[in-house]
Scaffold this active site. Structure first.
Site, PDB file in Angstrom:
ATOM      1  N   CYS A  14       0.496  -1.284  -0.109  1.00  0.00           N
ATOM      2  CA  CYS A  14      -0.247   0.504   0.436  1.00  0.00           C
ATOM      3  C   CYS A  14       0.431   1.293   0.649  1.00  0.00           C
ATOM      4  CB  CYS A  14      -0.798  -0.083   1.289  1.00  0.00           C
ATOM      5  SG  CYS A  14      -0.333   0.445   2.737  1.00  0.00           S
ATOM      6  N   ASN A  17       2.517   1.621   4.383  1.00  0.00           N
ATOM      7  CA  ASN A  17       2.227  -0.207   4.889  1.00  0.00           C
ATOM      8  C   ASN A  17       2.173   0.346   7.079  1.00  0.00           C
ATOM      9  OD1 ASN A  17       5.520  -1.658   5.628  1.00  0.00           O
ATOM     10  ND2 ASN A  17       3.159  -2.557   5.551  1.00  0.00           N
ATOM     11  N   CYS A  19      -1.710   0.701   7.389  1.00  0.00           N
ATOM     12  CA  CYS A  19      -2.900  -0.156   7.534  1.00  0.00           C
ATOM     13  C   CYS A  19      -3.249  -0.784   6.419  1.00  0.00           C
ATOM     14  CB  CYS A  19      -3.722   1.568   6.917  1.00  0.00           C
ATOM     15  SG  CYS A  19      -3.830   3.250   8.360  1.00  0.00           S
ATOM     16  N   ARG A  20      -3.716  -1.066   4.875  1.00  0.00           N
ATOM     17  CA  ARG A  20      -3.514  -1.701   4.429  1.00  0.00           C
ATOM     18  C   ARG A  20      -3.341  -3.149   4.157  1.00  0.00           C
ATOM     19  NH1 ARG A  20      -5.232   2.139  -0.647  1.00  0.00           N
ATOM     20  NH2 ARG A  20      -3.323   3.130   0.251  1.00  0.00           N
ATOM     21  N   SER A  21      -1.612  -2.695   3.818  1.00  0.00           N
ATOM     22  CA  SER A  21      -1.374  -3.451   3.761  1.00  0.00           C
ATOM     23  C   SER A  21      -0.087  -3.955   4.653  1.00  0.00           C
ATOM     24  CB  SER A  21       0.610  -3.483   2.963  1.00  0.00           C
ATOM     25  OG  SER A  21       1.493  -2.593   2.952  1.00  0.00           O
ATOM     26  N   ASP A 129      -7.487   3.923   0.568  1.00  0.00           N
ATOM     27  CA  ASP A 129      -7.391   4.263   1.780  1.00  0.00           C
ATOM     28  C   ASP A 129      -7.918   4.780   2.749  1.00  0.00           C
ATOM     29  OD1 ASP A 129      -5.420   5.689   3.399  1.00  0.00           O
ATOM     30  OD2 ASP A 129      -3.917   6.962   2.210  1.00  0.00           O
TER      31      ASP A 129
END
Ligand code: 4NP
Length: 159
Positions: A14, A17, A19-21, A129
């Site tokens: 993401c 690095n 939150c999402r990934s 995001d």
């Protein structure tokens, strides 16, 4: 014991690095383990602003409520070696994918795709995001990642 030769190496990417990934990394690891599928999973960001930091507290809390511990993960930026070391690099959104395509060294073996290319249709193409939004954004990210993880596992099983 895991057969290292059969292990697929997967990198989730993401922007930050945090939150999402990292959430994607934990979801993939847990689901692959439950499925008995030998994979190695890591995550990284296209940016370096949060390098060395643990995942965002809001993401950690949402993941913890689903039994996923993100506390030991630390952010890092994508690097050129990743395109040689990983089989599959999955981006959260199109901007991440475009950044990866620019960074990819010639001759690198990693396949690049959007993570939601593996989620059941119909659905969104990108994992949004959640950084600047409310708590529901983090739940939505986890819902999308859980669906994508099952799709990735199905694909790797058939490979
Ligand atoms: P991520 O979320 O890409 O899912 O880790 C973000 C985290 C931090 C920032 C942007 C997105 N930031 O601009 O600092």
């Amino acid at each position: 014991m895991t057969d290292a030769a059969a292990e697929t190496r997967l990198l989730l990417v993401c922007l930050g690095n945090i939150c999402r990934s990292p959430a994607g990394e934990a979801v993939m690891r847990a689901r692959a383990e439950a499925a008995g599928l030998p994979i190695a999973v890591d995550s990284a960001g296209t940016g370096d602003w949060h390098a060395g930091e643990p995942p965002d507290r809001r993401m950690q809390a949402a993941a913890r409520a689903r039994g996923l511990d993100l506390s030991t993960l630390r952010a890092r930026q994508v690097r050129a070696e990743d395109f040689h070391a990983f089989d599959l690099i999955l981006a959260m959104d199109r901007a991440n994918l475009a950044a990866l395509r620019r960074l990819r060294p010639d001759g690198a073996r990693a396949e690049l795709a959007l993570v939601l290319d593996h989620a059941p249709e119909p659905g969104p193409a990108e994992v949004p995001d959640p950084y600047g939004g409310g708590p529901e954004g983090f739940e939505h990210v986890l819902d999308l990642l859980e669906a994508a993880a099952d799709g990735v596992i199905d694909r790797l099983r058939r490979a």
